[in-house]
Design a protein around this motif. Structure first.
Motif, mmCIF file in Angstrom:
data_model
loop_
_atom_site.group_PDB
_atom_site.id
_atom_site.type_symbol
_atom_site.label_atom_id
_atom_site.label_comp_id
_atom_site.label_asym_id
_atom_site.label_seq_id
_atom_site.Cartn_x
_atom_site.Cartn_y
_atom_site.Cartn_z
ATOM 1 N N PRO A 94 0.812 -1.221 0.000
ATOM 2 C CA PRO A 94 0.000 0.000 0.000
ATOM 3 C C PRO A 94 0.849 1.277 0.000
ATOM 4 N N LEU A 95 1.979 1.263 0.697
ATOM 5 C CA LEU A 95 2.838 2.447 0.733
ATOM 6 C C LEU A 95 3.483 2.691 -0.626
ATOM 7 N N LEU A 96 3.964 1.623 -1.265
ATOM 8 C CA LEU A 96 4.559 1.768 -2.591
ATOM 9 C C LEU A 96 3.528 2.269 -3.597
ATOM 10 N N LEU A 97 2.320 1.758 -3.499
ATOM 11 C CA LEU A 97 1.263 2.191 -4.409
ATOM 12 C C LEU A 97 0.954 3.675 -4.216
ATOM 13 N N GLY A 114 18.042 9.589 -4.605
ATOM 14 C CA GLY A 114 19.094 8.684 -5.047
ATOM 15 C C GLY A 114 19.583 7.745 -3.968
ATOM 16 N N SER A 115 19.204 8.007 -2.725
ATOM 17 C CA SER A 115 19.656 7.157 -1.615
ATOM 18 C C SER A 115 18.752 5.969 -1.362
ATOM 19 N N VAL A 116 17.633 5.853 -2.094
ATOM 20 C CA VAL A 116 16.681 4.780 -1.807
ATOM 21 C C VAL A 116 17.322 3.414 -2.026
ATOM 22 N N SER A 126 15.257 0.185 -9.421
ATOM 23 C CA SER A 126 14.820 -0.980 -8.645
ATOM 24 C C SER A 126 13.658 -0.622 -7.739
ATOM 25 N N TYR A 127 13.741 0.555 -7.137
ATOM 26 C CA TYR A 127 12.681 0.983 -6.226
ATOM 27 C C TYR A 127 11.394 1.254 -7.000
ATOM 28 N N ALA A 128 11.523 1.966 -8.126
ATOM 29 C CA ALA A 128 10.338 2.288 -8.925
ATOM 30 C C ALA A 128 9.678 1.022 -9.470
ATOM 31 N N ARG A 146 5.222 11.109 0.044
ATOM 32 C CA ARG A 146 6.552 11.330 -0.508
ATOM 33 C C ARG A 146 7.454 10.139 -0.210
ATOM 34 N N THR A 147 8.357 9.862 -1.143
ATOM 35 C CA THR A 147 9.265 8.738 -0.978
ATOM 36 C C THR A 147 10.364 9.097 0.015
ATOM 37 N N PRO A 148 10.499 8.354 1.103
ATOM 38 C CA PRO A 148 11.556 8.655 2.077
ATOM 39 C C PRO A 148 12.940 8.433 1.479
ATOM 40 N N ALA A 149 13.933 9.137 2.001
ATOM 41 C CA ALA A 149 15.305 8.950 1.523
ATOM 42 C C ALA A 149 15.802 7.551 1.850
ATOM 43 N N TRP A 150 15.377 7.031 3.020
ATOM 44 C CA TRP A 150 15.759 5.669 3.415
ATOM 45 C C TRP A 150 14.491 4.933 3.830
ATOM 46 N N PRO A 151 13.778 4.354 2.864
ATOM 47 C CA PRO A 151 12.468 3.770 3.189
ATOM 48 C C PRO A 151 12.536 2.561 4.104
ATOM 49 N N TYR A 152 13.591 1.748 4.013
ATOM 50 C CA TYR A 152 13.596 0.479 4.728
ATOM 51 C C TYR A 152 14.895 0.271 5.496
#
Length: 396
Positions: free
Chosen positions: A31-34, A78-80, A107-109, A220-226
């Motif tokens: 759900p977060l990625l969507l 770019g840090s994702v 890869s993230y997208a 918004r996409t976090p700089a470090w999601p995981y």
């Protein structure tokens, strides 16, 4: 968070419990990625009004995604890192080289595109769930190299995120062989191709538009999601293969007398079966061309008889598909003996089998340098010769 070198864990190197836990973690992130994907579409003036969670909406989604990739994935830091990342220093990670920022964004997208496909598929098949990918005929032995799970519907696997991630990555490839992935229908065609053998007609089931079932833009996409995934059973874990290895094929008769191959490195590193001669490959390498690397060059290799390879592998004790396929979806075969294991997978282009890659199984007590391993490599050399091919180290 400080910048760290990263690698990628492989589901095949996790215990069953850790692999299942990873899949649950992956499902929870969908759900977060969507929501992030919808935000990227809105921020770039994309076709938000055409994304109605139907099969037909995958065409405008992919048309937008091609443009999004060409623009460098705006809105993705770019840090994702993808969900499968681990620090490079972690024993057992798949890579020890830090991927570039563009590759990280890609890869993230790709995982966000997969989240949209998953959302559509869940409407078609509410029982769909994420699972690790096992080799055909070998439950508990997972496909080598797969860092992402697959969707299961009634025991079938209509969507492998590994292949979908590869499709997205091809947008960064300047090889003319992959120019077709920029066509608006490429995503639909890919999903039809990889799912048809498992669930025929799945994507053609009637589905009413429902844009309201998608999240509103704004995340918004976090700089470090995981944070990195931390397995409790460690990497390169032999537990998953130990029972199967103990129950695997016994040492073949005459294995003790099996000759060592002319190139002993074939017992230590991945090798390929190819119709290319060693002399011709050396000449190409001197020209800076590695024909086992670029898809364009693999596609030009003389074909290998696919039926003969299939019959030969099954006769040697490999488990695998019922019959060979000649589309771009690779097929996997597995030899699992008590003291040696080998995974084999095919690479087809233009409707012909061009290359066969291998990966030794690194379970405890398994080695191609054992009598069974030497016997297996020798038998593969004989089989390759019958097919007008030979064994070559994949990396030189």
């Amino acid at each position: 968070m400080a910048e760290l070198g990263t690698g990628t864990l492989e589901l095949g190197e996790l215990t069953d419990a850790d692999a299942q836990r990873y899949c649950r973690r992956f499902a929870a992130q969908q759900p977060l990625l969507l929501a992030e994907l919808i935000t990227w579409v809105a921020d770039t003036g994309g076709p938000l009004d055409e994304l109605d969670a139907t099969w037909a909406s995958l065409v405008p989604l992919w048309r937008w995604y091609v443009s999004f990739a060409e623009q460098g994935f705006p809105g993705i830091p770019g840090s994702v890192r993808p969900l499968s990342w681990v620090p490079v220093a972690t024993p057992g990670c798949a890579h020890d080289v830090e991927p570039g920022a563009v590759q990280r964004r890609s890869s993230y997208a790709a995982q966000a595109v997969a989240a949209y496909c998953y959302h559509v598929l869940q409407r078609l098949a509410p029982q769909a769930r994420w699972v690790p990918i096992d080799l055909p005929g070998a439950p508990g032995v997972r496909v080598h190299g797969h860092q992402l799970p697959a969707l299961e519907v009634g025991g079938l696997l209509p969507l492998s995120l590994h292949t979908l991630s590869g499709l997205c990555a091809r947008l960064l490839d300047e090889d003319p062989l992959w120019a077709h992935v920029r066509q608006p229908q490429a995503l639909v065609q890919h999903l039809q191709r990889v799912s048809a053998p498992f669930v025929p007609g799945l994507w053609e089931r009637p589905l009413a538009p429902d844009a309201a079932c998608l999240p509103a833009p704004g995340r918004r996409t976090p700089a470090w999601p995981y944070a990195p995934f931390e397995p409790t059973g460690g990497y390169f874990c032999a537990q998953r293969l130990g029972p199967r290895a103990r129950q695997g094929l016994p040492r073949p008769p005459g294995a003790e007398q099996a000759p060592w191959p002319h190139d002993g490195e074939l017992l230590r590193f991945p090798f390929v079966i190819s119709t290319l001669t060693d002399r011709r490959r050396r000449a190409l390498l001197e020209e800076g061309v590695d024909v086992f690397d670029a898809a364009r060059d693999v596609a030009r290799l003389p074909p290998i008889p696919s039926a003969g390879l299939h019959e030969g592998l099954i006769a040697l004790g490999f488990t695998g598909p019922d019959s060979p396929r000649l589309d771009e979806q690779e097929q996997h075969y597995l030899f699992m003996g008590q003291e040696a294991g080998l995974e084999v997978y095919t690479e087809c282009h233009g409707g012909r089998l061009r290359l066969v890659r291998t990966e030794p199984i690194g379970a405890q007590g398994c080695s191609l340098q054992s009598p069974t391993g030497r016997w297996l490599v020798h038998q593969l050399q004989l089989l390759a010769a019958e097919l007008g091919a030979g064994l070559h180290l994949e990396d030189v």
